[in-house]
Write an enzyme that holds these catalytic residues in place. Structure first.
Site, mmCIF file in Angstrom:
data_model
loop_
_atom_site.group_PDB
_atom_site.id
_atom_site.type_symbol
_atom_site.label_atom_id
_atom_site.label_comp_id
_atom_site.label_asym_id
_atom_site.label_seq_id
_atom_site.Cartn_x
_atom_site.Cartn_y
_atom_site.Cartn_z
ATOM 1 N NE ARG A 1 2.334 -6.523 11.321
ATOM 2 C CZ ARG A 1 1.982 -5.917 10.214
ATOM 3 N NH1 ARG A 1 2.788 -5.056 9.643
ATOM 4 N NH2 ARG A 1 0.806 -6.143 9.635
ATOM 5 C CG ASP B 1 -0.641 5.109 5.022
ATOM 6 O OD1 ASP B 1 -1.338 4.129 4.678
ATOM 7 O OD2 ASP B 1 0.547 5.011 5.380
ATOM 8 C CD GLU B 2 -1.552 2.182 8.414
ATOM 9 O OE1 GLU B 2 -2.589 1.488 8.406
ATOM 10 O OE2 GLU B 2 -0.420 1.690 8.427
ATOM 11 C CD GLN C 1 -2.635 -4.461 8.725
ATOM 12 O OE1 GLN C 1 -1.625 -4.093 9.301
ATOM 13 N NE2 GLN C 1 -2.680 -4.612 7.410
ATOM 14 C CE LYS D 1 -0.752 0.393 4.985
ATOM 15 N NZ LYS D 1 0.064 1.575 5.201
ATOM 16 C CB THR D 2 4.068 2.173 1.701
ATOM 17 O OG1 THR D 2 3.547 1.752 2.956
ATOM 18 C CG2 THR D 2 4.870 3.443 1.901
#
Length: 776
Positions: free
Chosen positions: A614, A225-226, A256, A33-34
């Site tokens: 992770r 973002d997020e 998340q 996504k980044t």
């Protein structure tokens, strides 16, 4: 087409090339996504969009820096500098400084951190003569934070009878008065806390339509973002700013969303398509980070949540090894297992320490892990402990510097007015506070005009107060021409701070001096770094802004080869080849405080999903059958989350053990029982799947690990009381490590060995109980 776009898969490319209109990118863990956000900004700039018209909001400074660096590589650094990119708090702090006079604040307002807020609230409670056991300052601060994030101003509070009644029921009828006093004192001190940066931005955009229009026209393209972590206050700001052009792109993963305790509202992402018309939806479902086993196991967990957006995360990566589930008897055993496992992985695969992370639900769990890592000489770093900028000596230096910028800053003033000691006692400080409140002046103004103020102090104390004012004013003069490094070096010397810390010859005192040196080094780096930033000067004001908005993870501590220990909340956005998730027990994870409602339990499950995703190569899940909590040994049971993973992805190293409790009553008193009526069959391999026991008596079974060998087959890792141990032997013990046998005494079952361990000191061990491995 630009070459950088060739690095994207089809789903990523579609999201990047969508230029106008509202859009949501639902991005699974590890799906890039980044990269999509970064390349979309670069693409907009290459299409002729002015970088001054792009606003990109992130949740950490680290993410913003990395994105800016990547964009600079594509479009050039001079243009990348013009982007409005940063965390919500840093971007809105910048806007508030530009528009501060509209709200009655100085443009150099101080940003109070949590510690500053705590100190101010504690002093307000003391001044109001309230019971500090009822009015606990941390609870009060948390409640005020919640009010602000839900846009409940002081005025709104007093107009809401339900809130007033709720506080009265909680035996805190003066909560509103504390809130009002806190807000007034912050305003008088020219200070905003973190929540104000959002609240005041909302106030600015609501009360001043011309300001809203200015920033709507400025930010033609907005990227967030997020988005699943935004709270109500952030949501409203983004809605207001994007309302004119509607070119808003939000990226996030509902799976998340783990910050409800900080006010994050998962409904912001779930309802995004209802907030805007003709929303384009893009799904990033290919995971590039983890093995198939880890991705599929994580999917099987999150699938148990009822509130979620549709997506199917998959990966083309290798199958990978199964997730290892390990049971330990105690939390100390758990720590030793994790340390030994890391050590073996390092040795067998020649891996650096930085490949490993240990994640836990609460900070308190780190102790047993730390003990075990130290005994194994494995370097580690705890993230999220005391931040560098929260250390006492650093706060002392920064308080002097804050006064230079903003002498109205009451908390900074109270901290350093008598440190180092200059004979200005608490009684004098209390008199200054009373006078400041009575005259509606700042404490600094009272000191500056002490002769005309109603402060009853003797002439000697007056001179000391005037000398302090002169000292601060001399720093203000120097600040007009010096950069932050030159000024701070001067302040630490002339204020007496260096001399004060040098007096303390203890190891703690030496560490404090090293920390101040590190702060000055950081300032030097900052000044050099600011030379590359457009319109930056490396001034004190810029540095204090940077520090106020820094987080623990933003700090690069230099030596990077250490095992990372952190809570799962802090691990979000990070990745490691090997991840150990420890303490997977009911009431610990999921937390006992987060199982009252379905939404709380689903948030805990999302937290576990974040932890598991992770891991790149291998994940380990560990739990203990007993654990020290609040000084007491508590029996534990495995977390429901282990049961919820499809068992085909698990490798259960030690099966679950249900221990039979010895009854306090004798079975004889209930009459004779025929031997063939009750049978206990040997337990099978543990099964974590839910369901009723096939037979009632199965819950009394005791499972034994399937790989236990008879003593004679176990390579000397046995109870060695048959005298095959000699003085001079080098041995290895699970707890104490490696040692040399100094003496053997006694015989048979009472044989003892005195062993000098390299790290555990000299111990006398009964050989029939000691599990020793003879090395030589």
């Amino acid at each position: 087409m630009e070459t950088y776009l060739n690095q994207l898969n089809e789903a990523q490319k579609e999201a990047v090339l969508q230029q106008d209109g509202p859009m949501i990118v639902i991005a699974g863990a590890g799906s890039g996504k980044t990269r999509v956000l970064t390349y979309r900004i670069a693409y907009l700039m290459n299409q002729g969009v002015d970088p001054f018209n792009i606003l990109s909001l992130t949740f950490t400074n680290k993410a913003a820096r990395e994105m800016k660096e990547r964009i600079a590589q594509i479009v050039g650094s001079s243009e990348a500098k013009n982007l409005w990119m940063g965390t919500f708090h840093s971007v809105f702090a910048k806007i508030l400084r530009i528009e501060s006079d509209r709200l009655g604040y100085p443009n150099n307002f101080t940003i109070y951190d949590t510690q500053d807020s705590d100190r101010l609230i504690a002093s307000i409670i003391k001044e109001m003569n309230l019971d500090k056991d009822v009015y606990k300052y941390k609870q009060i601060r948390s409640r005020i934070s919640s009010y602000k994030n839900n846009l409940i101003t002081v005025k709104a509070y007093f107009q809401n009878p339900e809130l007033i009644e709720a506080d009265a029921m909680a035996r805190r009828p003066l909560m509103g008065d504390i809130y009002k006093t806190y807000v007034d004192r912050c305003f008088k001190a020219g200070a905003m806390d973190f929540d104000d940066l959002l609240l005041k931005t909302n106030e600015l955009l609501t009360r001043f339509p011309e300001v809203l229009a200015k920033y709507q026209n400025r930010f033609k393209y907005i990227l967030v973002d997020e988005y699943q972590d935004t709270n109500h206050s952030q949501y409203l700001i983004v809605r207001a700013l994007s309302d004119k052009f509607q070119n808003i792109c939000v990226v996030g993963d509902d799976a998340q969303s783990i910050y409800a305790f900080r006010g994050a509202n998962i409904n912001n992402i779930l309802n995004f398509q209802k907030d805007y018309d003709d929303v384009k939806v893009f799904r990033l479902e290919q995971n590039y980070r983890s093995t198939k086993n880890i991705v599929n196991a994580a999917n099987s967990i999150i699938d148990k949540n009822q509130t979620k957006l549709d997506k199917i995360v998959w990966t083309a990566n290798d199958e990978g090894t199964k997730i290892q589930v390990h049971r330990s008897l105690t939390d100390a055993d758990e720590g030793r297992y994790v340390a030994n496992s890391i050590f073996e992985n390092k040795m067998n695969n020649q891996l650096p320490n930085s490949d490993f992370a240990i994640l836990y639900r609460t900070n308190a769990q780190s102790r047993s892990i730390e003990d075990a890592l130290r005994k194994r000489d494995i370097p580690y770093r705890i993230y999220g402990g005391l931040s560098f900028y929260q250390r006492k000596e650093i706060k002392d230096v920064l308080s002097y510097l804050r006064l230079v910028i903003n002498p109205a800053d009451e908390e900074a003033l109270k901290r350093v007015i008598n440190f180092p000691a200059r004979g200005i006692g608490q009684t004098t400080i209390d008199k200054l506070i009373v006078a400041a409140n009575a005259e509606d002046k700042t404490m600094f103004e009272v000191m500056k005009n002490i002769d005309s103020m109603p402060v009853n102090v003797n002439s000697g104390t007056k001179t000391k107060l005037q000398n302090f004012v002169t000292l601060i004013e001399s720093y203000q003069v120097m600040n007009q021409k010096a950069d932050v490094f030159e000024l701070a070096e001067h302040v630490t010397r002339t204020s007496g701070l260096i001399k004060e810390f040098n007096k303390d010859g203890t190891p703690e005192g030496v560490t404090r001096m090293e920390n101040i040196e590190e702060l000055l080094n950081g300032m030097k780096d900052f000044v050099e770094g600011q030379k590359e930033v457009a319109d930056a000067t490396g001034s004190l004001a810029e540095f204090l802004e940077d520090v106020a908005l820094a987080t623990d993870l933003d700090q690069d501590k230099g030596d990077s080869d250490h095992v990372a220990l952190m809570t799962i909340h802090l691990a979000k956005g990070l990745e490691f080849p090997y991840v150990y998730i420890v303490g997977l027990e009911e009431d610990l994870f999921p937390s006992a405080m987060s199982m009252n409602t379905r939404s709380e339990l689903e948030e805990e499950r999302r937290l576990f999903y974040v932890a598991l995703t992770r891991a790149e190569k291998q994940a380990y899940l560990t739990y203990a059958l007993s654990r020290y909590r609040w000084g007491k040994l508590i029996d534990s049971e495995p977390s429901r989350f282990i049961e919820e993973i499809d068992e085909q992805y698990l490798d259960i190293v030690t099966p679950i053990e249900e221990r039979r409790i010895n009854p306090m009553l004798s079975a004889d008193i209930f009459g004779d029982v025929e031997p063939n009526k009750v049978r206990f069959k040997p337990a099978k391999q543990a099964n974590f799947k839910k369901g009723k026991p096939k037979k009632e008596q199965e819950k009394f079974q005791v499972s034994t690990p399937k790989n236990l060998k008879p003593v004679s087959e176990s390579n000397g890792k046995a109870n060695l009381f048959d005298n095959n141990l000699a003085v001079g032997n080098m041995v290895k013990h699970l707890r104490f490590g490696t040692g040399e046998v100094l003496k053997i005494e006694g015989s048979g079952a009472d044989t003892k060995a005195e062993i000098k361990f390299q790290h555990g000191g000299t111990k006398k061990l009964l050989l029939r109980f000691a599990k020793l491995e003879v090395l030589s």
